[in-house]
Design a protein around this motif. Structure first.
Motif, PDB file in Angstrom:
ATOM      1  N   GLY A  30       0.716  -1.062   0.242  1.00 64.06           N
ATOM      2  CA  GLY A  30      -0.377   0.131   0.111  1.00 64.06           C
ATOM      3  C   GLY A  30       0.578   1.134  -0.329  1.00 64.06           C
ATOM      4  N   ALA A  31       2.310   1.272   0.102  1.00 61.53           N
ATOM      5  CA  ALA A  31       3.097   2.292  -0.091  1.00 61.53           C
ATOM      6  C   ALA A  31       3.090   2.659  -1.127  1.00 61.53           C
ATOM      7  N   LEU A  32       3.084   4.498  -1.640  1.00 67.58           N
ATOM      8  CA  LEU A  32       3.178   4.907  -2.832  1.00 67.58           C
ATOM      9  C   LEU A  32       5.000   4.816  -3.365  1.00 67.58           C
ATOM     10  N   GLU A  33       5.183   4.729  -4.503  1.00 66.79           N
ATOM     11  CA  GLU A  33       6.809   4.167  -4.980  1.00 66.79           C
ATOM     12  C   GLU A  33       6.759   5.667  -6.056  1.00 66.79           C
ATOM     13  N   ALA A  34       7.209   6.529  -5.986  1.00 69.71           N
ATOM     14  CA  ALA A  34       7.650   7.961  -6.450  1.00 69.71           C
ATOM     15  C   ALA A  34       8.653   7.237  -7.902  1.00 69.71           C
ATOM     16  N   VAL A  35       8.429   7.445  -8.517  1.00 73.77           N
ATOM     17  CA  VAL A  35       9.650   6.378  -9.584  1.00 73.77           C
ATOM     18  C   VAL A  35      10.058   7.855 -10.256  1.00 73.77           C
ATOM     19  N   GLY A  36      10.965   7.605 -10.880  1.00 72.03           N
ATOM     20  CA  GLY A  36      12.275   8.618 -11.020  1.00 72.03           C
ATOM     21  C   GLY A  36      12.017   9.925 -11.013  1.00 72.03           C
ATOM     22  N   ALA A  37      11.446  10.166  -9.063  1.00 73.30           N
ATOM     23  CA  ALA A  37      12.017  11.251  -8.015  1.00 73.30           C
ATOM     24  C   ALA A  37      13.278  11.219  -7.435  1.00 73.30           C
ATOM     25  N   GLN A  38      13.827  12.263  -7.219  1.00 66.41           N
ATOM     26  CA  GLN A  38      14.668  12.036  -5.736  1.00 66.41           C
ATOM     27  C   GLN A  38      13.981  12.416  -4.574  1.00 66.41           C
ATOM     28  N   ALA A  39      14.409  12.246  -3.343  1.00 64.87           N
ATOM     29  CA  ALA A  39      13.457  12.332  -2.342  1.00 64.87           C
ATOM     30  C   ALA A  39      13.987  13.311  -1.802  1.00 64.87           C
ATOM     31  N   SER A  40      15.010  14.244  -1.779  1.00 64.78           N
ATOM     32  CA  SER A  40      14.677  15.568  -1.707  1.00 64.78           C
ATOM     33  C   SER A  40      13.560  16.012  -2.921  1.00 64.78           C
ATOM     34  N   ALA A  41      13.374  16.229  -3.303  1.00 58.99           N
ATOM     35  CA  ALA A  41      12.547  16.751  -4.322  1.00 58.99           C
ATOM     36  C   ALA A  41      11.126  16.647  -3.525  1.00 58.99           C
ATOM     37  N   ILE A  42      11.085  15.002  -3.031  1.00 60.68           N
ATOM     38  CA  ILE A  42       9.550  14.673  -1.644  1.00 60.68           C
ATOM     39  C   ILE A  42       9.992  14.663  -1.123  1.00 60.68           C
ATOM     40  N   GLY A  43      10.925  14.767  -0.355  1.00 57.37           N
ATOM     41  CA  GLY A  43      10.670  15.763   0.713  1.00 57.37           C
ATOM     42  C   GLY A  43      10.040  17.520   0.690  1.00 57.37           C
ATOM     43  N   GLU A  44      10.701  17.600   0.080  1.00 55.13           N
ATOM     44  CA  GLU A  44      10.108  19.549  -0.291  1.00 55.13           C
ATOM     45  C   GLU A  44       8.811  19.593  -0.933  1.00 55.13           C
ATOM     46  N   LEU A  45       8.732  18.445  -1.521  1.00 61.83           N
ATOM     47  CA  LEU A  45       6.737  18.687  -1.716  1.00 61.83           C
ATOM     48  C   LEU A  45       5.459  18.517   0.024  1.00 61.83           C
ATOM     49  N   ILE A  46       6.589  17.300   0.038  1.00 59.60           N
ATOM     50  CA  ILE A  46       5.709  17.340   1.258  1.00 59.60           C
ATOM     51  C   ILE A  46       5.316  17.955   2.674  1.00 59.60           C
ATOM     52  N   SER A  47       6.842  19.204   2.056  1.00 61.22           N
ATOM     53  CA  SER A  47       6.849  20.537   3.490  1.00 61.22           C
ATOM     54  C   SER A  47       5.655  21.390   3.187  1.00 61.22           C
ATOM     55  N   ALA A  48       5.913  21.333   1.036  1.00 63.47           N
ATOM     56  CA  ALA A  48       5.113  22.215   0.830  1.00 63.47           C
ATOM     57  C   ALA A  48       3.545  22.398   0.982  1.00 63.47           C
ATOM     58  N   HIS A  49       3.075  20.792   0.804  1.00 60.70           N
ATOM     59  CA  HIS A  49       1.722  20.677   0.806  1.00 60.70           C
ATOM     60  C   HIS A  49       0.878  20.434   2.898  1.00 60.70           C
ATOM     61  N   GLY A  50       2.261  20.022   3.201  1.00 63.36           N
ATOM     62  CA  GLY A  50       1.655  20.147   4.671  1.00 63.36           C
ATOM     63  C   GLY A  50       1.247  18.731   4.587  1.00 63.36           C
ATOM     64  N   ILE A  51       1.892  17.165   4.364  1.00 67.23           N
ATOM     65  CA  ILE A  51       1.422  15.882   4.627  1.00 67.23           C
ATOM     66  C   ILE A  51       2.370  15.586   5.846  1.00 67.23           C
TER      67      ILE A  51
END
Length: 315
Positions: A250-271
């Motif tokens: 059930g975990a999401l898999e972000a293909v072709g992305a960097q963990a740092s970019a995902i972290g910034e996205l999470i922070s921006a959306h408050g998830i």
């Protein structure tokens, strides 16, 4: 340096090695990989003049092995951990090899110390375990202080301390500017040791590349995300142009992305997230994926095997 040019070996109508060309350069550990039956052993035997090519050639520092005046001073090899006379002592075996290549006796003492065989130097080699036999084979390979070292399954029979020792030894030899060529089925060891790979299948060259590039090209890397807000996370990723898959748990898999970019996205959306981790294939997984079509001997799946048995039994 080792240079194979259009190397070919046939036994009757069977082609074991097929127009194989590659270079093994000094200053790095080069891993030699291939499925069972790929032609690795035959290739290594041709490098050492133990098998004559049907066509093509292998040059060792610019010359065929047969033309080396004192081969142990140019290339040292371990092909068989038990390639010694069992009645001789370890010291006697090495002295015999040293005398045949005009290597001083002092070098025998050095390699006995280097390989940890000093305490058993006067024991008959036939009493050695597989691991101790391997150490003796490595001592023989290093006897002439060669610029090229060729090792086939060097960690066979070694305990964890011995595995660490051979791993560091190969790295040290390469760091000294030597050519190190090693074949092994233990992918985890090659991943820790080799910088470059030569991969063959059914006697043909499949890849000649760095370990990093090989894994990247033959694996699916992704960022794993566990979150109690999967729909919000998926929407944020999709909006950002990131391809999103759902894993088995059930975990999401972000293909072709960097963990740092995902972290910034999470922070921006408050998830809220519970895990963000980069997942990548091992060398073994990349190798299995890459050579899937080049495996000569493949086991049947349990279901297929059961079906075959029923068919053969007339069920």
């Amino acid at each position: 340096m080792i240079h194979a040019r259009e190397l070919t070996k046939r036994y009757g109508q069977t082609t074991v090695v097929d127009r194989l060309s590659f270079e093994v350069r000094p200053g790095r550990v080069t891993g030699f990989l291939g499925p069972n039956g790929a032609g690795k052993s035959t290739t290594m035997r041709m490098m050492l003049g133990l098998s004559r090519p049907t066509a093509g050639e292998v040059l060792v520092d610019g010359r065929p092995y047969q033309r080396l005046k004192e081969p142990l001073r140019t290339i040292g090899a371990l092909l068989d951990a038990k390639s010694f006379h069992g009645g001789r002592t370890a010291r006697g075996h090495l002295l015999y090899l040293a005398q045949s290549n005009r290597i001083p006796e002092s070098r025998v003492r050095e390699v006995l110390g280097l390989t940890g065989l000093e305490s058993v130097a006067d024991q008959r080699a036939g009493t050695f375990s597989l691991g101790m036999g391997g150490r003796l084979g490595i001592a023989a390979a290093l006897l002439g202080d060669p610029g090229i070292v060729l090792l086939d399954e060097p960690v066979n029979g070694l305990d964890p301390e011995g595995v660490l020792w051979i791993r560091n030894l190969m790295k040290d030899l390469a760091a000294e500017g030597r050519t190190v060529f090693v074949s092994s089925h233990l992918m985890s060891e090659l991943a820790l040791t080799a910088e470059h790979l030569i991969v063959i299948g059914r006697g043909r060259l499949l890849a000649d590349t760095s370990v990093t590039e090989f894994i990247d090209a033959n694996s699916r890397s992704f960022v794993r995300i566990r979150t109690p807000e999967p729909e919000r996370m998926r929407e944020a990723l999709s909006t950002a142009g990131v391809r999103v898959l759902t894993g088995e748990d059930g975990a999401l898999e972000a293909v072709g992305a960097q963990a740092s970019a995902i972290g910034e996205l999470i922070s921006a959306h408050g998830i809220t997230v519970h895990e963000v981790s980069t997942q990548s294939a091992s060398l073994e997984e990349a190798f299995m994926r890459f050579t899937a079509g080049a495996v000569e001997y493949r086991g049947l799946e349990n279901g297929a095997l059961a079906h075959r048995r029923k068919t053969e039994d007339g069920a």
